[in-house]
Design a protein around this motif. Structure first.
Motif, PDB file in Angstrom:
ATOM      1  N   LEU A 398       0.848  -1.191   0.000  1.00 59.92           N
ATOM      2  CA  LEU A 398       0.000   0.000   0.000  1.00 59.92           C
ATOM      3  C   LEU A 398       0.884   1.242   0.000  1.00 59.92           C
ATOM      4  CD1 LEU A 398      -2.626  -1.038   2.722  1.00 59.92           C
ATOM      5  CD2 LEU A 398      -2.690  -1.457   0.262  1.00 59.92           C
ATOM      6  N   THR A 399       0.595   2.176  -0.890  1.00 66.20           N
ATOM      7  CA  THR A 399       1.353   3.424  -0.946  1.00 66.20           C
ATOM      8  C   THR A 399       0.424   4.595  -0.692  1.00 66.20           C
ATOM      9  OG1 THR A 399       1.063   3.527  -3.352  1.00 66.20           O
ATOM     10  CG2 THR A 399       3.097   2.533  -2.525  1.00 66.20           C
ATOM     11  N   PHE A 400       0.953   5.606  -0.038  1.00 61.09           N
ATOM     12  CA  PHE A 400       0.178   6.801   0.280  1.00 61.09           C
ATOM     13  C   PHE A 400      -0.137   7.564  -1.001  1.00 61.09           C
ATOM     14  CE2 PHE A 400       0.048  11.356   1.493  1.00 61.09           C
ATOM     15  CZ  PHE A 400      -1.021  11.319   2.370  1.00 61.09           C
ATOM     16  N   ALA A 401      -1.397   8.051  -1.123  1.00 58.71           N
ATOM     17  CA  ALA A 401      -1.828   8.711  -2.360  1.00 58.71           C
ATOM     18  C   ALA A 401      -2.543  10.026  -2.102  1.00 58.71           C
ATOM     19  CB  ALA A 401      -2.718   7.770  -3.165  1.00 58.71           C
ATOM     20  N   GLY A 402      -2.408  10.605  -0.895  1.00 59.58           N
ATOM     21  CA  GLY A 402      -3.025  11.905  -0.630  1.00 59.58           C
ATOM     22  C   GLY A 402      -4.109  11.841   0.427  1.00 59.58           C
ATOM     23  N   ARG A 403      -4.972  12.858   0.422  1.00 63.00           N
ATOM     24  CA  ARG A 403      -6.040  12.976   1.407  1.00 63.00           C
ATOM     25  C   ARG A 403      -7.389  13.110   0.717  1.00 63.00           C
ATOM     26  NH1 ARG A 403      -6.074  11.918   6.654  1.00 63.00           N
ATOM     27  NH2 ARG A 403      -7.712  13.482   6.887  1.00 63.00           N
ATOM     28  N   VAL A 404      -8.443  12.695   1.416  1.00 67.30           N
ATOM     29  CA  VAL A 404      -9.797  12.890   0.906  1.00 67.30           C
ATOM     30  C   VAL A 404     -10.350  14.240   1.359  1.00 67.30           C
ATOM     31  CG1 VAL A 404     -10.259  10.417   0.890  1.00 67.30           C
ATOM     32  CG2 VAL A 404     -10.886  11.762   2.901  1.00 67.30           C
ATOM     33  N   ASP A 405      -9.673  14.882   2.316  1.00 68.08           N
ATOM     34  CA  ASP A 405     -10.131  16.171   2.830  1.00 68.08           C
ATOM     35  C   ASP A 405      -8.964  17.151   2.799  1.00 68.08           C
ATOM     36  OD1 ASP A 405      -8.502  15.351   4.916  1.00 68.08           O
ATOM     37  OD2 ASP A 405     -10.147  14.844   6.257  1.00 68.08           O
ATOM     38  N   ARG A 406      -9.071  18.251   3.547  1.00 59.81           N
ATOM     39  CA  ARG A 406      -8.063  19.311   3.497  1.00 59.81           C
ATOM     40  C   ARG A 406      -7.025  19.190   4.611  1.00 59.81           C
ATOM     41  NH1 ARG A 406     -10.494  24.489   4.381  1.00 59.81           N
ATOM     42  NH2 ARG A 406      -8.402  25.231   3.847  1.00 59.81           N
ATOM     43  N   GLN A 407      -7.098  18.158   5.423  1.00 59.81           N
ATOM     44  CA  GLN A 407      -6.114  18.013   6.495  1.00 59.81           C
ATOM     45  C   GLN A 407      -4.705  17.926   5.909  1.00 59.81           C
ATOM     46  OE1 GLN A 407      -4.917  14.311   9.046  1.00 59.81           O
ATOM     47  NE2 GLN A 407      -6.850  15.080   9.850  1.00 59.81           N
ATOM     48  N   VAL A 408      -3.746  18.565   6.593  1.00 58.26           N
ATOM     49  CA  VAL A 408      -2.367  18.567   6.113  1.00 58.26           C
ATOM     50  C   VAL A 408      -1.438  18.139   7.242  1.00 58.26           C
ATOM     51  CG1 VAL A 408      -2.811  20.370   4.409  1.00 58.26           C
ATOM     52  CG2 VAL A 408      -2.013  21.017   6.697  1.00 58.26           C
ATOM     53  N   LYS A 409      -0.227  17.765   6.873  1.00 58.72           N
ATOM     54  CA  LYS A 409       0.827  17.441   7.828  1.00 58.72           C
ATOM     55  C   LYS A 409       1.976  18.422   7.621  1.00 58.72           C
ATOM     56  CE  LYS A 409      -0.284  13.560  10.103  1.00 58.72           C
ATOM     57  NZ  LYS A 409       0.462  12.328   9.831  1.00 58.72           N
ATOM     58  N   LEU A 410       2.451  19.013   8.698  1.00 63.29           N
ATOM     59  CA  LEU A 410       3.556  19.963   8.625  1.00 63.29           C
ATOM     60  C   LEU A 410       4.503  19.677   9.783  1.00 63.29           C
ATOM     61  CD1 LEU A 410       4.819  22.454   7.280  1.00 63.29           C
ATOM     62  CD2 LEU A 410       3.463  23.874   8.824  1.00 63.29           C
ATOM     63  N   ARG A 411       5.725  19.285   9.467  1.00 65.39           N
ATOM     64  CA  ARG A 411       6.763  18.976  10.453  1.00 65.39           C
ATOM     65  C   ARG A 411       6.264  17.981  11.500  1.00 65.39           C
ATOM     66  NH1 ARG A 411       7.200  24.446   9.628  1.00 65.39           N
ATOM     67  NH2 ARG A 411       6.357  25.049  11.647  1.00 65.39           N
ATOM     68  N   GLY A 412       5.452  17.024  11.047  1.00 67.87           N
ATOM     69  CA  GLY A 412       4.971  15.969  11.922  1.00 67.87           C
ATOM     70  C   GLY A 412       3.662  16.275  12.625  1.00 67.87           C
ATOM     71  N   PHE A 413       3.175  17.516  12.517  1.00 63.35           N
ATOM     72  CA  PHE A 413       1.933  17.893  13.175  1.00 63.35           C
ATOM     73  C   PHE A 413       0.760  17.800  12.204  1.00 63.35           C
ATOM     74  CE2 PHE A 413       5.187  20.151  15.640  1.00 63.35           C
ATOM     75  CZ  PHE A 413       4.820  19.804  16.926  1.00 63.35           C
ATOM     76  N   ARG A 414      -0.335  17.267  12.693  1.00 67.35           N
ATOM     77  CA  ARG A 414      -1.557  17.167  11.912  1.00 67.35           C
ATOM     78  C   ARG A 414      -2.349  18.458  12.077  1.00 67.35           C
ATOM     79  NH1 ARG A 414      -5.178  11.991  13.138  1.00 67.35           N
ATOM     80  NH2 ARG A 414      -6.422  13.338  14.456  1.00 67.35           N
ATOM     81  N   ILE A 415      -2.703  19.098  10.981  1.00 67.48           N
ATOM     82  CA  ILE A 415      -3.327  20.417  11.036  1.00 67.48           C
ATOM     83  C   ILE A 415      -4.581  20.431  10.173  1.00 67.48           C
ATOM     84  CG2 ILE A 415      -3.033  22.874  10.491  1.00 67.48           C
ATOM     85  CD1 ILE A 415      -0.028  22.484  10.947  1.00 67.48           C
ATOM     86  N   GLU A 416      -5.667  20.942  10.743  1.00 61.89           N
ATOM     87  CA  GLU A 416      -6.892  21.190  10.004  1.00 61.89           C
ATOM     88  C   GLU A 416      -6.925  22.675   9.640  1.00 61.89           C
ATOM     89  OE1 GLU A 416      -8.990  19.088   8.958  1.00 61.89           O
ATOM     90  OE2 GLU A 416      -8.867  17.286  10.215  1.00 61.89           O
TER      91      GLU A 416
END
Length: 595
Positions: A398-416
């Motif tokens: 399984l390979t990562f292919a993005g997000r279904v929503d707008r959540q992002v990851k920045l320097r290890g932190f999950r951000i809405e």
């Protein structure tokens, strides 16, 4: 001697106490010269647990911990579990309003701190108690409080960014943690001394503390004011650290600056974002005896749920994927009807098994949306809807292919982004706002905010005041590094913000005074090089131009490489402009000459 206890091995504190009966004299925790053996750790935690029960902390109650990374935090977290409660780690760097909100939202019955309780005037109705020193004579062992916690009892609450404008508390149980820390992947010899440095509200602290402490290892607590690769290298070597976890952004920085810092480690785990293959290759080249583990897992799945190890004898291509599920864990890639996608197909990733958290504190509706019945599991079993897209390759990986929503990851932190947008539109001068993660900012990847002023005649917003407003409400990693004022936000045909059409934030239009000395000229060039921005003036602030801690590490390394000055990461935070930094370095050099 270890306190008398009836603890079960199905709880975190039960496992630690059981280990203390096996190796009472082995060192369990170290921090800046202070050591606690297993017997001392359990005795001190047991004594504090009695204090907590005297304060009427009962099984299931939440106790907030406002503490620095130290031996005291380990003692306190274990004591809360011994009292049957769950701990809520708080980060002093977060705004007080946000801390108060989390304490109230979690229903904490007590706030325990290692500082003066009198200065915590923001806790509202929640009682505050000072911990007191964890040094001095070890209290005499006595029976631990009853009744002990049950494996299904809550063990901790950790908050993540929320799409509704407020953070959400993830509630994890003893069973979640025990199944994670007792997984066969954690070899006791390789995890003998684990570096514990993550922010306490970051779920990787679960790995750093409880993996070594349930199997006779040592948690090596490190509490740097600012992360520094040279200091990391010294701490690893001085303490004989064998294993550590780093976010992918930090792993990339270490690989770029000095990968040999990781060479003494037997295991390095990294995760939290997309890993750079070049960084992985560089670490493997310089650390031939180190196993690098690429990990995946949201907070709702108790730190990690799948792992991809690259052992020293690995000779294949460094192809990254989501790895192999940990014990008692499953990964599904499902379509919109919750059916498995065929090989080569892309769908949403779901996680099943015993790592799944209980849910979100006080949010049954959101819990029901994200934790669904598992159609492939036993009756009553659940799966967590991650929001991540994954592709099932022909070989089954399984390979990562993005997000279904707008959540992002920045320097290890999950951000809405929606949480930041809600804070922005709360300002009276802002009518609408959008926040996006961009790759083209000064300094590279970061958050950009777009603002539409309420007063269309002036078309102006005080960006400095906006930044101060966000800093009072959000943790530092959620404050955008760039702000752009627009007449209107671009919209799609459906009336939603067209994020791909948002313009690239412009570089600062005004440049401060030009450099006046050779050192200032050199520093101006290095600031611009690291930030990937136009020339800077001597009064321009590195962090206001888009700099952050990881870029500061790189800037410090470049200054040391190209000048005679031994600048530290602390220097860059204390003197963030060229003028102030040059003055400090010049005076420091002059002082060294006089001595």
């Amino acid at each position: 001697m270890v306190p008398v206890t009836s603890r079960t091995a199905g709880t975190v504190d039960g496992l630690v106490v059981r280990q203390a009966t096996r190796t009472p004299d082995a060192v369990a925790v170290t921090h800046v010269g202070q050591e606690l053996t297993y017997a001392e750790l359990v005795s001190r935690a047991g004594e504090l647990a009695h204090r907590l029960t005297a304060r009427e902390v009962r099984p299931g109650d939440v106790v907030a911990l406002l503490m620095d990374r130290s031996v005291s935090f380990v003692v306190s977290a274990l004591a809360v579990l011994m009292a049957g409660g769950a701990y809520l780690p708080l980060d002093r760097r977060h705004p007080q309003d946000r801390l108060r909100w989390m304490v109230e939202d979690a229903g904490a019955v007590l706030l325990l701190t290692d500082g003066p309780a009198a200065v915590i005037d923001w806790a509202g109705e929640t009682p505050v108690e000072e911990l007191g020193p964890t040094s001095g004579p070890v209290p005499a062992p006595r029976r631990l409080p009853d009744p002990p916690a049950h494996p299904e009892h809550l063990a901790y609450v950790m908050y993540t960014s929320g799409s509704t404008g407020t953070p959400k508390g993830v509630a994890n149980t003893h069973r979640n943690i025990v199944d994670f820390v007792t997984d066969p992947c954690w070899d006791p010899e390789r995890q003998a001394r684990v570096l514990a440095y993550s922010p306490l509200g970051f779920d990787s602290s679960t790995y750093e503390l409880w993996v070594p402490l349930v199997q006779g290892g040592r948690a090596v607590v490190w509490s740097p004011e600012h992360f520094d690769v040279a200091e990391l290298k010294h701490v690893i070597a001085r303490n004989g650290v064998t294993a550590a976890y780093f976010t992918t952004a930090l792993f990339d920085t270490i690989a770029h600056e000095d990968p040999t810092a990781l060479a003494p480690l037997r295991d390095v785990t990294t995760g939290g974002d997309v890993l750079s293959v070049s960084a992985l290759r560089r670490v493997r080249e310089h650390c031939p005896r180190t196993t690098v583990v690429h990990a995946y897992g949201p907070t709702e799945t108790t730190v990690f749920c799948s792992l991809q190890p690259f052992a020293p004898d690995f000779r294949g291509a460094l192809r990254l994927h989501l790895g192999t599920p940990m014990r008692h864990t499953g990964l599904y890639v499902l379509d919109d009807t919750l059916r498995p996608v065929p090989p080569g197909g892309t769908g949403e990733l779901y996680v099943s098994g015993s790592h799944l958290a209980r849910g979100y504190v006080g949010r049954p509706g959101l819990t029901a949306q994200r934790f669904l019945p598992d159609p492939q599991g036993a009756p009553g079993s659940r799966m967590y809807r991650t929001g991540d897209l994954a592709r099932r390759e022909s070989d089954g990986t399984l390979t990562f292919a993005g997000r279904v929503d707008r959540q992002v990851k920045l320097r290890g932190f999950r951000i809405e982004p929606a949480e930041i947008e809600a804070a922005l539109v709360a300002l009276p001068e802002v009518a609408r706002a959008a926040v996006a993660l961009r790759e083209d900012l000064p300094g590279g990847r970061g958050l950009a905010a777009y603002l539409v002023p309420r007063d269309q005649t002036r078309q102006a917003v005080d960006v400095d005041e906006v930044r101060r407003h966000l800093s009072r409400l959000l943790p530092p990693y959620m404050v955008p590094s760039a702000f752009t004022v627009l007449r209107e936000l671009p919209l799609t045909v459906h009336g939603k913000v067209d994020h791909p059409a948002l313009p690239r934030p412009a570089a600062p239009a005004e440049q401060g005074p030009a450099p006046r000395t050779p050192l200032e000229e050199k520093l101006c060039g290095l600031f611009a090089e690291i930030l990937q921005c136009p020339p800077v003036g001597v009064d321009d602030n590195f962090f206001q131009l888009g700099g952050q801690s990881l870029l500061a590490i790189r800037l410090g390394a470049r200054i040391r490489e190209t000048t005679d000055h031994a600048v530290t990461i602390r220097d860059l935070f204390r003197y963030p402009t060229v003028a102030r930094l040059a003055a400090h370095l010049t005076s420091d050099t002059a002082a060294n000459r006089e001595t």
